[in-house]
Design an enzyme around this catalytic site. Structure first.
Site, mmCIF file in Angstrom:
data_model
loop_
_atom_site.group_PDB
_atom_site.id
_atom_site.type_symbol
_atom_site.label_atom_id
_atom_site.label_comp_id
_atom_site.label_asym_id
_atom_site.label_seq_id
_atom_site.Cartn_x
_atom_site.Cartn_y
_atom_site.Cartn_z
ATOM 1 C CG ASP A 89 42.226 28.955 69.897
ATOM 2 O OD1 ASP A 89 42.856 28.088 69.268
ATOM 3 O OD2 ASP A 89 41.226 29.520 69.439
ATOM 4 C CB CYS A 310 43.064 52.112 56.935
ATOM 5 S SG CYS A 310 41.613 52.066 55.853
ATOM 6 C CB CYS A 313 40.166 55.425 54.674
ATOM 7 S SG CYS A 313 38.801 54.512 55.419
ATOM 8 C CG HIS A 339 38.017 50.337 57.007
ATOM 9 N ND1 HIS A 339 38.396 51.644 57.258
ATOM 10 C CD2 HIS A 339 36.852 50.143 57.696
ATOM 11 C CE1 HIS A 339 37.499 52.211 58.041
ATOM 12 N NE2 HIS A 339 36.550 51.325 58.320
#
Length: 373
Positions: A89, A310, A313, A339
């Protein structure tokens, strides 16, 4: 840049963007790597998560370590060792939000560094020079951002300056490319106008008439206005944006914001929310938000989200993450951030599949149905 529309489902779009460094399938969420890194994660983590593009911040990298230092290492790709695409940006938002002494001039933005108080001046040309050094694949131009709500007069002035600066920027960019500078870098203009429909139409028509731009962004939203106003403004604005170029909604947002704005024809998003929320203990799941700090998770043997694939998890329990957070262990920040980024990227993947199958309405209904259980 190559841009193709692969499918649509109502107004939702599935597109492909090819830059010099990666092929990006949309809808796409760009994790925010403000300082050349996504907080708590490195380039290898981002590759494992499947990120094809991340966002770097011109303001922060200009101040520290300095764009010439980054250039010496081969731009952001060599410095951060992330081989896929970067979007940078312009730094205008940070100059606006981080400095109490920002002053907009007709030809740029004067601000004081939040690090040491030193004075600096951003112009449409100077922020491009910085981004040439950074070597980003997509460069955002300097725009005149205003907080909402604001006066009609100030919003009108914002549009006038943003259009003037956009004309300066594209002229300068083409001149530099003719000299062999930035030949593989693309440039996006930023539509302003607050939540006023007439101003948004005016800004969009003025900027989108500058056909040498590679894409267009909607800026100046998610700065304090109600969500309903944001959605209405996006829906109104996209009709004035070219169909054959990427559409980027800057700084947005929650999973719900992404779904609502994909439905309104937006292709690209970024937000610090996944990593910032992770660091504060809030994790995103298929069924809504989960506060891992909560004592009820102390002995919970289940994963953060039973539908998530993921690394966190698949390997760790809510109970373990609750312990890590309460103990202040840095491992939590990595696992939680991993996650949340995975959740966002996977949500975009699922959204794309629904669009390709022309099944958007059912996908959106199921998305919200899970959250109401």
């Amino acid at each position: 840049m190559q841009f193709t529309i692969d499918a649509t489902s109502n107004k939702a779009r599935a597109c492909t963007i090819k830059t010099a460094h990666s092929t990006i399938q949309t809808p796409v969420f760009m994790p925010v790597g403000t300082q050349g890194t996504v907080k708590a994660l490195d380039a290898n983590d981002m590759l494992e998560l499947g990120a094809k593009i991340i966002l770097g911040n011109t303001y922060h990298l200009y101040l520290r370590p300095g764009s010439k230092t980054v250039k010496k290492f081969g731009g952001l790709h060599g410095f951060a060792k992330f081989p896929n695409s970067f979007l940078t940006d312009s730094g205008g938002f940070q100059a606006f939000s981080l400095s109490k002494n920002t002053k907009q001039h007709e030809d740029g933005i004067m601000f004081k560094s939040h690090i040491d108080g030193s004075k600096h001046f951003f112009t449409p040309q100077s922020v491009l020079d910085t981004q040439y050094d950074l070597g980003s694949d997509i460069m955002m131009i300097l725009d005149d951002l205003v907080a909402l709500p604001n006066t009609q007069e100030r919003i009108k002035k914002s549009i006038e300056r943003t259009t003037a600066w956009a004309k300066e920027a594209i002229k300068y960019h083409k001149e530099q490319q003719a000299k062999g500078i930035g030949v593989n870098q693309n440039i996006f203009a930023i539509i302003q106008g607050g939540t006023d429909k007439n101003f948004r139409k005016l800004s969009a028509e003025q900027l989108c008439a500058l056909e040498d731009y590679d894409g267009f962004a909607i800026g100046g939203l998610s700065v304090g206005e109600p969500n309903a106003d944001m959605y209405e403004t996006v829906e109104w604005t996209t009709q004035f944006m070219p169909e054959n170029k990427p559409r980027y909604l800057m700084g947005v947002g929650t999973p719900e914001d992404l779904i609502e704005n994909i439905e309104r024809g937006v292709d690209m998003f970024d937000c610090v929310m996944p990593t910032r929320n992770a660091r504060n203990g809030t994790l995103f799941t298929s069924f809504g938000r989960l506060n891992i700090r909560n004592a009820k998770f102390k002995e919970d043997e289940g994963p953060i989200d039973p539908e998530c694939e993921c690394y966190a998890c698949k390997n760790y329990s809510r109970g373990y993450l609750n312990h890590l957070y309460r103990a202040g262990e840095m491992t939590y920040f990595r696992l939680g951030s991993m996650h949340n980024i995975h959740y966002y990227l996977n949500l975009m993947k699922e959204a794309r599949e629904a669009i390709l199958e022309d099944n958007w309405d059912n996908f959106k209904k199921e998305f919200y149905a899970k959250r109401s259980k």
